[in-house]
Structures are given as C-alpha cells and as structure tokens.
Design an enzyme around this catalytic site. Structure first.
Site, PDB file in Angstrom:
ATOM      1  N   HIS A 254       2.058  11.011   8.791  1.00 56.64           N
ATOM      2  CA  HIS A 254       1.808   9.752   8.084  1.00 56.64           C
ATOM      3  C   HIS A 254       2.496   9.760   6.717  1.00 56.64           C
ATOM      4  CE1 HIS A 254      -0.810   6.257   6.966  1.00 56.64           C
ATOM      5  NE2 HIS A 254      -0.605   6.749   5.751  1.00 56.64           N
ATOM      6  N   GLU A 255       2.284  10.807   5.948  1.00 56.31           N
ATOM      7  CA  GLU A 255       2.881  10.862   4.610  1.00 56.31           C
ATOM      8  C   GLU A 255       4.390  11.013   4.672  1.00 56.31           C
ATOM      9  OE1 GLU A 255       1.130   9.865   2.297  1.00 56.31           O
ATOM     10  OE2 GLU A 255      -0.834  10.113   3.247  1.00 56.31           O
ATOM     11  N   HIS A 258       5.896   7.597   4.737  1.00 54.24           N
ATOM     12  CA  HIS A 258       6.058   7.072   3.382  1.00 54.24           C
ATOM     13  C   HIS A 258       7.260   7.721   2.690  1.00 54.24           C
ATOM     14  CE1 HIS A 258       2.453   4.667   3.073  1.00 54.24           C
ATOM     15  NE2 HIS A 258       1.645   5.681   3.353  1.00 54.24           N
ATOM     16  N   GLU A 284       3.150   1.044   4.523  1.00 51.00           N
ATOM     17  CA  GLU A 284       2.257   1.486   5.596  1.00 51.00           C
ATOM     18  C   GLU A 284       2.850   1.260   6.970  1.00 51.00           C
ATOM     19  OE1 GLU A 284      -0.575   3.229   5.635  1.00 51.00           O
ATOM     20  OE2 GLU A 284      -0.312   3.484   3.491  1.00 51.00           O
TER      21      GLU A 284
END
Length: 489
Positions: A254-255, A258, A284
């Site tokens: 997830h990170e 980003h 997101e």
C-alpha cells in the site's frame, strides 16, 4: 527576471523548506526519542511560521497578477500557486503555528493513549484540535460549509454533500455483498508464527517487486504505516505482527503505491506545485490498486505463496488456491487498515460521518467514544472491546487531518476505474502477476497518471488515465465478481 520567474524562484525555496518540514515529521514518527516531543513541537511551529510567511508574502499576489504562463505546465503551476496563496492568506500566522505546534504534540499524546487504551487522556488534546480546525475552516470557508473547507485541502473540488451521495449509492450494495459473503463458509485464518526479520526481508522484496526505488527511499517501522516525501527522497514505513504477516506485506505494498506515485512524477516538476500527487483521493487510487487489484489478485497471490514458503517454510496453507482465499478472507474486524475489501469502505463511511459531526458541532468529543462504539456495532455487528480497536486506532485526528478519511474510499473508486482500463491495456496482466512481474502494470500507471503529478485537477487526472468519467460502478462490479466467485454467492 519576469514575474513568472520571480514567482517560481520564490516558490522553489518554499517547496524545499516544506520538504525539510516533512522529513522532520518522518523523523518524529520513526526514530525521534520520546523525550524530544516538546522540543519537536516548537521546532515544527517555527518551521510553519517561516513557511506561512513565505506562502503569504505580498509579492506573490503581485507576481500572480503579472505572470504569464509559458506553456500548459506553467498555466497549471500558476493555477496551483494562486489556489495556495488564496487559501494561505485567509489563515492568520498565529493560527497556523498554533495548529502546527498542537499537531506535533498531539501525535505523541495519541500514541501513549492508544498504547494504554485510555481515550480520556487524549480527549482534551482532540477537543483543542477540533477547536483549532474549526477556526481554520471558518477562515477558509467564507461563510460556507466548514467541513468542505477542510476537505478541499485533500481533495480539491470535492464536497461533503457529493461524497455523501457517493457513499449512499455504494452502501446498499456493499452491505448486501457483506451479508451474502458472511453467510458463506470462510477459510480458516493463519495459525502460525512469522518472525519479524523474515517479514521485513520479504517486505523489502515486495517493495522492489512493485517498483519502489530503494536508492531514493527506505523502509522503516511505525505504529501507523505511512509514506513521506517526493522526488528523490520518498520514504515508507510498515509494521509487523507475529501472527499476521499480511499486515506487514500489504501495508508495505500500500505505501509503495503512494511512494511510486511520488517517485514517478516528472523530474522537471521537482520543487514546484506540480511535483507531488494531485490529491489524496488520487494518491489512494495508487496505493489501493497496488495493494488490492494487483497485490491480492489470484495471480499475484500464487507467486506470493511461493515466496512465503521460501521464507517461512510450511506455514499451514495447503496450496495457492487456499492461500488466495486466506489472503482475501472476509470478516468483521475492528481495524480499518487490516480490513478486507468488502468491509473497508464501511470503516471509512463511519469515520466520515463522525468527523463531519465533530466539525459541525453536532457531536462533542465527550460523546465520541460512545458514538463510535454504537455506530461500529450497528455497522459491523461486533462490540468494540477497547479504545485501541475503536476510536483510538487511527492517527489522523491527532494530526488534525479532518477531511482526509473519505479520500480512502474515493481512492478505491478511482482504483476501480483504473483497473478496468488497465486490464484492457495490459492483456498479459494475469500471466505477468503470476510470475511476480508487476512492471507492465506499474509502467501503465506511471505513463497514464503518475508522471503528471499535479498537472490536472483530481477527477481530470483519473479521467485522462481511464478514458472515462470516474464512477463507483467499476469498483462495485469488481468486488461483487471477485468475492461472489470466491465465496460462491
């Protein structure tokens, strides 16, 4: 020098100082000694004072009135600088520094309260934060809706009413899907212990698998995983749990989504208003498509199963199909960041409703924990057992990030649209992912979206990448197909 050149030179220094402030925030959440909290709050307030003065410098208004954009990029830059100047000049310097000082101190108070499961010890800090954010919102709103004024910091052009309409359309189908899935037999959860060193080693491999450039970044641990920075210095954090390695692996992926967005922005946009992601909703969309549509796919989890066996040996899951089911297991857990795709948006809707009430004054902090617990039980059918599994689980409100939470679900909606287009653009996607090869998928995202940074408005950014106006339909169709098939409902 022309007015445009003067303006760009001034802003470049401001952007560099803001980057220093961001790195100071990263330090606070990763390696800063606990005893330095009071000093750090003063440092952050001092930095904010300098930044606020630069962002409200009267010369900016003069330069903006005279500057002529040399091209499309220059026009977008002037648009963003004007927007920033108009917002910043509405907020007094003392208020800006008070907010910076309080948010820096608030994070440590929240972390201690969370560790001790003591909401009452955090409540005064939160009450003060809400007072400050209401004051800021009143400055920005000009008589309009306070929550919309705060939301605009994270998703320019979006309103609470529009989000409410979106969530009202999504909720019935999500609730129906959840009911059907929960009525079916769920796979057993993992029953194994996974050592931290092994988790961090595989986490680093996953980061590189998804294209994270570790020569321009690093991976650390934090209570609440996050990504920080842009351009040539983009850092991420993750966390480990001995009984739940997916917490580590999917927080990392997830990170990385980003981080890859920030690393993927065109180099010539660095230290300009276009040199970072355009909004948190678009941001997101990257983290969620990396984590879910790619990382939790049947194809990719087949490859990940082999990696986990190599790292941990036999961990009690028979084969790739069983592993895919375990990765995508649906259950009414407490924690948003650990929630499955079916429940995740319901977690966000809860927070969206409560924080709108807090900002409007319809809900007092003294009543927040009870309101959270009652809403959670109504939505999820489970009673909250302790504050760290409820109202204290997220760091956001301690930082004053009101208006941030709904961008998580907006990002899911955008990710659904992007994935629909990605599957058409990369016919070999499943074959690639089954080999642990994300390069075609991530290259498409970089080419169609990430490289442009803040060039276009948020929804225009998604429409440009997808080729159609974004709606919730692709996301809901994806969820219904994936979990309907997985659970036979």
């Amino acid at each position: 020098m022309s007015a445009y050149e003067d303006l760009m030179a001034h802003d470049r220094t401001t952007q560099a100082l803001a980057s220093v402030a961001g790195r100071t925030g990263w330090d606070q959440e990763t390696v800063m000694p606990a005893g330095a909290a009071e000093l750090r709050s003063e440092e952050m307030a001092a930095l904010e004072a300098v930044l606020h003065a630069r962002r409200t410098d009267g010369r900016i208004g003069d330069w903006l009135s005279k500057a002529e954009a040399p091209d499309e990029t220059g026009a977008a830059t002037l648009r963003e600088l004007k927007r920033s100047y108009m917002r910043n000049t509405k907020v007094p310097e003392k208020l800006a520094t008070d907010i910076a000082r309080h948010t820096s101190a608030g994070q440590g108070i929240w972390a201690k309260a969370r560790a001790e499961d003591d909401f009452e010890s955090f409540a005064p800090t939160l009450s003060r934060m809400i007072d400050l954010k209401r004051e800021e919102a009143a400055c920005l709103a000009g008589g309009g809706d306070l929550y919309d004024a705060l939301l605009d910091d994270y998703e320019p052009g979006m309103t609470g009413a529009e989000l409410q309409g979106l969530f009202d359309r999504m909720r019935p189908r999500l609730v129906d899907l959840r009911a059907r899935v929960l009525a079916a037999k769920a796979p057993a959860p993992l029953e194994h212990t996974f050592d931290e060193a092994g988790q961090m080693a595989l986490s680093a491999k996953l980061a590189e698998t998804f294209g994270y450039d570790l020569s321009r970044g690093r991976i650390d641990k934090a209570v609440h995983p996050f990504s920080s920075g842009s351009g040539t210095d983009v850092r991420i954090t993750t966390r480990t749990s001995p009984r739940d390695p997916f917490n580590c692996f999917y927080s990392t992926i997830h990170e990385v989504g980003h981080a890859c967005y920030e690393q993927g922005v065109r180099a010539d946009y660095a230290l300009t208003p276009l040199g970072a992601g355009v909004s948190m909703g678009v941001h997101e969309s990257q983290s969620r498509i990396y984590e879910n549509q790619l990382g939790r796919s049947r194809a990719f989890t087949g490859w990940l199963y082999g990696q986990m066996r190599d790292q941990f040996g036999d961990f009690g899951v028979a084969d790739e199909e069983a592993f895919y089911a375990v990765v995508n297991r649906v259950g009414s857990g407490y924690i948003r960041t650990e929630a499955d795709e079916v429940h995740y948006n319901l977690h966000v809707m809860l927070r969206f409703d409560l924080e709108r009430q807090l900002i409007s004054g319809a809900l007092d902090v003294a009543d927040l924990e009870d309101a959270w617990n009652a809403r959670f039980e109504a939505d999820f059918g489970v009673s909250v057992d302790k504050p760290s599994n409820g109202v204290l689980q997220d760091v956001h409100w301690s930082f004053g990030l009101f208006g941030y939470f709904p961008t998580y679900s907006l990002g899911n909606v955008y990710a659904g649209c992007l994935y629909a287009s990605l599957r058409g653009a990369v016919p070999s996607l499943d074959q690639d992912l089954s080999r642990g090869d994300t390069s075609a998928a991530t290259a498409w995202l970089k080419d169609c979206l990430q490289q442009y940074g803040g060039l276009r408005a948020p929804r225009d950014t998604i429409e440009y990448a997808c080729g159609f106006v974004p709606t919730e339909e692709p996301l809901l169709a994806y969820l219904e197909d994936k979990f309907g098939t997985l659970y036979g409902v």
